[in-house]
Design an enzyme around this catalytic site. Structure first.
Site, PDB file in Angstrom:
ATOM      1  N   GLY A   1       9.430  -1.081   0.367  1.00 35.03           N
ATOM      2  CA  GLY A   1       9.961  -0.033   1.081  1.00 35.03           C
ATOM      3  C   GLY A   1       8.832   0.338   2.361  1.00 35.03           C
ATOM      4  O   GLY A   1       8.561   0.336   3.305  1.00 35.03           O
TER       5      GLY A   1
ATOM      6  N   GLY B   1       7.780   9.545  -3.556  1.00 43.83           N
ATOM      7  CA  GLY B   1       6.857   9.851  -4.223  1.00 43.83           C
ATOM      8  C   GLY B   1       5.850   8.971  -4.556  1.00 43.83           C
ATOM      9  O   GLY B   1       4.798   9.165  -4.598  1.00 43.83           O
TER      10      GLY B   1
ATOM     11  N   GLY C   1       4.165  -1.078  -4.810  1.00 42.04           N
ATOM     12  CA  GLY C   1       4.761   0.339  -5.604  1.00 42.04           C
ATOM     13  C   GLY C   1       4.689  -0.452  -7.160  1.00 42.04           C
ATOM     14  O   GLY C   1       5.026   0.475  -8.064  1.00 42.04           O
ATOM     15  N   GLU C   2       5.551  -1.742  -7.319  1.00 45.72           N
ATOM     16  CA  GLU C   2       5.825  -2.897  -8.756  1.00 45.72           C
ATOM     17  C   GLU C   2       4.757  -3.464  -8.861  1.00 45.72           C
ATOM     18  O   GLU C   2       4.764  -3.809 -10.564  1.00 45.72           O
ATOM     19  CB  GLU C   2       6.632  -2.869  -8.421  1.00 45.72           C
ATOM     20  CG  GLU C   2       8.321  -2.129  -8.071  1.00 45.72           C
ATOM     21  CD  GLU C   2       9.532  -2.601  -7.903  1.00 45.72           C
ATOM     22  OE1 GLU C   2      10.557  -1.538  -7.588  1.00 45.72           O
ATOM     23  OE2 GLU C   2       9.621  -4.164  -7.890  1.00 45.72           O
TER      24      GLU C   2
END
Ligand SMILES: Cc1cc2nc3c(=O)[nH]c(=O)nc-3n(C[C@H](O)[C@H](O)[C@H](O)COP(=O)(O)OP(=O)(O)OC[C@H]3O[C@@H](n4cnc5c(N)ncnc54)[C@H](O)[C@@H]3O)c2cc1C
Ligand code: SF4
Lengths: 735, 318
Positions: free
Chosen positions: A516, A474, A696-697
């Site tokens: 990633g 996602g 993303g984090e």
């Protein structure tokens, strides 16, 4: 391709496709429902039957007896898998408790049987007929009572050393002009991703295919092989679309293992989904922490001593929540101490959830910094700027950061947010029934990199095809990988086909730890460089002079089309990126600053977030659109951690009792107002050829503390026990 | 979910008769509560009687000047009804504070009244729960009880009634109209409709075997300012920690009903009588006899604070 020296100018720097906001290339398939998810692989595994997991009703003990007769006789039942008939199973490296329990039971809702039937309803109904007699044992379920029994965990995993110490922390802290010494607590969290864990499994002879929701294909192939005792070559994992993971799907879990065992038992494809109300206790969660932070500073707020000790618990053999990690790197100070202690608990297993370590470490540290700012009478933004350090403060100046723009994030973020309007005295700003306050927190998340491979080709029509086992949970991996390929080969994004999440493709870094995006696109970069060389060679141009533009390979005013060069059989290249020691020589991390404005109801103590904003520096932002989505989603998760999310431990029965989405509250739309995200221009040439880092984090790191600090500024109530619910605020008000 | 049979009732009398005749039969309306509980085998009916096609979906005036709300009127339609919005604003507001748009589209008047508790131990069939399995004990007492009730509770059960709608109906002195298995209609004052747990927490209403709800009637409008304030752990889509339905009259009087704190929608005459004395007095009267646990003791404070908030807003308006 080895990446062991800083990147120089390369084709990505053109910035024609990479770095430009793009819609998701997989978006149309997702919104039209044509993107198949793991539980819906009717196309690939027709005639699948349904498995339903029976979870243990006790937290610890043994199965004394199991009576399957009623279940076996129930309508539609095709077979039942239990420890008695599953054969010998190994245990993977990444799960702590066996994924199929029995006779020993290690935690509540540990899978003890899979009931397989012709329909979902029959499987679920028959599962209720499995009779199990348990011999329960006493267990340890309360972190607070186990703190004194907690031990130093082995140095391992992503955390590095359990403890670190530099200088004389105790001495310096004792002498400091200003001292903060506080205890902070965070509860267990559930990932609560949209798609539950799900797998469809089919055997063809001794070859197993798992269509599964999994973030880490290559890891999990190994885990399946190890657990089932079969060669890796006989295992194929397919995971093209994943409905969110947040770390819940990093590993092999019971859905995949039991689907495989079930399919073997009944001799046809079986699909298994872990029911929503089984997820909190059957699968992993982010462990609760108790944290002690001590900061000693001079009266201007410059830190001389900083100490962060963390306690968490897990099953025997499990690991700690590494919540002191960021404290090793975020602020300066000559005297330092960090420590992690691990208690044995018989609760379900703890493991990674979005930004493990930092997400909860910063919930604590960034309140402590707010407390320090107040104690010194220094503005909290300014305090953080004063304690900025451009090198790893444990290692010294010989280990600089690869890039670090925390100060820019704080300054720019503060300007955009209107920080200067904040009244530093708590409890002074009213707007109708609301007490209004603002808070700030730094964002910090390590930048990890990992080996990542890809295969890339051009077909006879000039389309570029990329294949890698990288996953898109996602996050937008499809699009950034497509962008990278398009940039490298001089085609438009429309001319790129991206195929992901299949173990037949080259192994990638996978999706986790925000490594990633950077690693997998760097892998595509490596493969594309190899393909460029092949294309140039075929064109008869020197590889270092050929230009790739508009679907052409050019040299001066000569040019040839990619399609013609690829020919009918196409032209392919494969490579991977392998990282040298640049992440040892340089500290690599992403940074940001969160700002939040809350209103707290003057009577009821309801907290409402009014605005969130932040500035973030995370290297090249590959796709500003999906990066923003990542950050606002993570800020939302941070708001949840601040205000509502908590798995409630029943310490008598040893389970998380609020194990469904009605009782485990996560933010809804009405909780989240305007969110402003600014990315600070940054290229990190030591991180990868993409000059990108993870993002993303980063957005969850510190977000919750900014909310908590805003609540303090609004009310003067300093809560150190997350989440900041109404009951706690009312209690604080009265004492 | 256990296998069950299904039929569509042809008339109200038929529904009641069938329900009484078949052991283990249940009515199904919107199904938003019953089906969830069936999937978990907390409810295990052997037969479902669908009452959706009996024409019980109308809202109409009563001869007494009140309103008759069909048992099958959807929560969405009831909240949007012009008369309800004009004359019974507290009901519309309470409905809109509940669940989500999608759920309200399915949820019905009768189903909402009869929705079951959200006690987490009730929802986990491995845990003791006297309401789910009489005699098995109460998991919540001595466990996690933050969301549970403090009024009307017993040693057997401290579950809260979760409805918002029912709190407003309690405030408005609604009557629940039913037809029994014998075909006889009756009207049950809402105060008597929900029963307290006592030693029998599995019994939750005054309905007799087979008895079907046909409508809920509201008396003549009472005027005044209608408010519904729901305090919960997030801004929407959560059950109440505490909710207060109130109507403030021009004369300084008022009436109050409470959600989230009672084993049933809670109302006491003493609280209404204290209306002119302010939030503290109303709270004190309403909370008389409250029994709290370590986890839910804050609800007493929160009741007072929620009332204080309502009074503050009332004063701001006038
Ligand atoms: C996620 C979620 C959140 C929710 N949040 C809220 C909230 O915040 N506030 C709130 O108030 N509610 C909330 N609800 C509950 C919701 O309001 C109820 O589920 C709904 O009102 C039930 O109505 P229904 O018609 O679907 O009932 P059903 O599920 O059909 O039936 C419920 C019960 O009523 C019985 N019944 C139905 N009709 C009749 C009749 N005519 N006569 C006799 N018995 C009958 C059934 O046999 C059954 O026992 C929530 C529900 C969910 C799932
Ligand atoms: S409070 Fe009532 S519903 Fe909850 S566990 Fe106890 S008996 Fe069951």
């Amino acid at each position: 391709m080895k990446f062991d020296t800083p990147a120089t100018t390369n084709p990505i720097d053109k910035g024609r496709v990479v770095g430009v906001a793009q819609d998701r290339i997989d978006g149309p398939a997702k919104v039209t429902g044509s993107a198949p998810y793991a539980y819906e692989r009717h196309d690939a595994a027709p005639n699948a039957v349904y498995g339903w997991i029976v979870g243990s009703a006790i937290a610890k003990g043994r199965i004394a007896a199991m009576d399957l007769r009623a279940a076996e006789a129930a309508p539609g039942v095709l077979g039942i898998v239990t420890h008695a008939n599953a054969g010998k199973l190994g245990k993977g490296n990444y799960n702590t408790a066996p994924l199929l329990g029995g006779p020993a039971i290690m935690h509540y809702d540990q899978a003890v049987a899979l009931v397989i039937a012709d329909t979902f309803e029959n499987a679920r109904a028959a599962a209720k007929l499995v009779r199990i007699d348990y011999a329960p044992q006493d267990g340890k379920f309360d972190l607070n009572t186990e703190l004194d029994n907690a031990v130093k965990p082995p140095d391992s995993g992503f955390g590095g050393a359990a403890d670190t110490a530099v200088g004389d922390f105790e001495g310096a802290f004792a002498k400091a002009a200003v001292r903060i010494d506080q205890r902070y607590t965070t509860p267990d969290h559930s990932h609560a991703m949209m798609e539950p864990h799900a797998t469809t499994a089919a055997w063809n002879g001794d070859k197993l295919t798992l269509w599964t929701a999994n973030q880490m294909i290559a890891w999990s192939v190994g885990e399946v092989a190890k657990t089932l005792g079969i060669p890796k070559d006989n295992v194929r994992l397919v995971s093209p679309y994943i409905g969110g993971g947040f770390g819940a799907k990093l590993f092999l879990r019971a859905d995949a293992l039991l689907a495989a065992l079930g399919a073997r038992e009944v001799g046809r494809p079986v699909k298994v989904m872990i029911a929503r109300n089984q997820i909190p206790n059957n699968t992993t969660h982010r462990p609760a922490t108790v944290q002690r932070i001590r900061i000693g500073a001079d009266k201007n707020g410059v830190i001389d001593a900083i100490g962060h000790e963390v306690w968490s618990g897990d099953l025997p053999g499990g690991g700690p929540e590494t919540a002191a990690m960021q404290t090793r790197l975020l602020y300066g100070g000559a005297n330092r101490l960090t420590a992690h202690r691990l208690a044995t608990l018989d609760l379900p297993e703890g493991n990674a959830m979005r930004a493990p370590g930092e997400a909860v470490g910063l919930l604590a540290l960034e309140i402590a910094m707010d407390e320090l700012a107040e104690a010194c009478g220094v503005d909290p933004v300014e305090l953080r700027i004063r304690n900025d350090v451009q090198y790893d403060p444990e290692a010294g100046p010989q280990r600089p950061f690869s890039s670090r723009k925390l100060v820019e994030c704080l300054r720019t973020g503060a300007d955009r947010f209107g920080w200067s309007k904040r009244n530093p005295t708590p409890g002074k700003v009213r707007d109708g029934r609301w007490l209004v306050g603002m808070g700030v927190a730094a964002a910090f998340r390590n930048n990890m990199v990992g080996k990542s491979g890809a295969r890339i080709g051009v077909d006879g029509t000039g389309k570029v095809i990329v294949e890698t086992d990288m996953t898109d949970i996602g996050t937008g991996s499809y699009t950034i990988i497509g962008q990278t390929a398009a940039e490298m080969l001089g085609v438009s994004l429309d001319d790129v086909i991206v195929r992901l999440g299949d173990s037949r493709f080259p192994a990638s870094a996978g999706s986790g730890g925000q490594w990633g995006a950077n690693s997998s696109t760097a892998g595509v970069y490596a493969a594309a460089m190899a393909l460029r060389a092949k294309l140039a060679e075929k064109a008869g141009y020197p590889a270092d002079q050929a230009q790739f533009e508009d679907g052409l390979v050019k040299l001066g005013n000569q040019s040839q089309t990619l399609a013609a060069l690829a020919g009918r059989e196409g032209l392919w290249a494969q490579d991977s990126i392998e990282f040298g020691d640049l992440d040892k020589r340089y500290a690599q991390a992403t940074f940001g600053a969160h700002f939040c404005e809350v209103g707290v109801d003057i009577d009821t103590a309801e907290v409402r977030i009014r605005r969130m904003g932040g500035a973030f520096a995370a290297g090249r932002i590959l796709n500003p659109k999906s990066a923003r989505s990542q950050v606002i989603g993570a800020m939302t998760m941070g708001a949840g951690a601040a205000l509502m999310e908590a798995l409630e431990v029943d310490t008598r029965f040893g389970l998380f009792i609020n194990h469904d989405m009605a009782e485990y509250a996560v933010p809804v739309h009405a909780d989240i107002p305007e969110q402003d995200v600014l990315f600070i221009d940054e290229l990190d040439d030591k991180s990868s050829p993409m000059k990108a880092k993870g993002v993303g984090e980063l957005g969850i790191c510190g977000a919750g503390a900014a909310v908590a600090n805003a609540v303090y500024n609004a009310t003067g109530l300093r809560l150190r026990d997350y989440p900041l619910t109404i009951d706690k605020l009312l209690k604080a008000q009265m004492t | 979910m256990k296998p069950f049979t299904y039929s569509r009732a042809t008339s109200v009398a038929d529904a009641a008769k069938t329900a009484a005749a078949m052991q283990g039969a249940r009515f199904i309306a919107g199904g938003t509560n019953l089906l969830d509980l069936m999937k978990l085998q907390i409810e295990t009916p052997t037969h479902l009687i669908d009452v959706n096609h009996l024409g019980l979906d109308r809202i109409e005036p009563t001869p007494e000047g009140g309103l008759r709300i069909g048992a099958l009127v959807r929560n969405t339609d009831l909240a949007a009804d012009k008369t309800v919005r004009r004359d019974y604003g507290v009901l519309s507001r309470a409905l809109l504070a509940g669940a989500s748009g999608q759920l309200r589209n399915k949820a019905t008047t009768a189903g909402n009244l009869l929705q079951r508790t959200r006690c987490p131990y009730f929802y986990d069939t491995n845990m003791p729960c006297n309401k789910r399995k009489p005699g098995s004990g109460c998991g919540a007492i001595g466990g996690i009880s933050r969301s549970l009730a403090i009024l009307g509770v017993s040693d057997a059960c401290i579950a809260q009634h979760p409805s918002d709608m029912a709190v407003a109906m309690r405030l408005l002195d609604a009557q629940v109209e039913t037809v029994g298995a014998d075909g006889v209609a009756r009207a049950i004052p809402i105060a008597d409709f929900h029963t307290l747990p006592g030693d029998t927490p599995h019994i939750e209403s005054a309905l007799k075997n087979g008895e079907i709800i046909t409508s809920v009637t509201l008396p003549k409008p009472i005027g005044g300012t209608h408010v519904y304030r729901k305090v919960r752990d997030r801004a929407s889509y959560a059950f109440a920690l505490v909710s207060v339905a109130a109507v403030f009259g021009k004369d300084g009087g008022g009436r109050f009903a409470f959600g989230g704190i009672g084993a049933k929608p809670w109302r006491t005459p003493a609280a209404d009588a204290a209306a002119s004395s302010g939030a503290k007095a109303v709270a004190e009267a309403a909370l008389s006899g409250a029994r709290t646990t370590y986890h839910n003791a804050f609800k007493k404070t929160l009741v007072e604070r929620t009332l204080a908030s309502l009074y503050r807003q009332k004063e701001a308006r006038s």
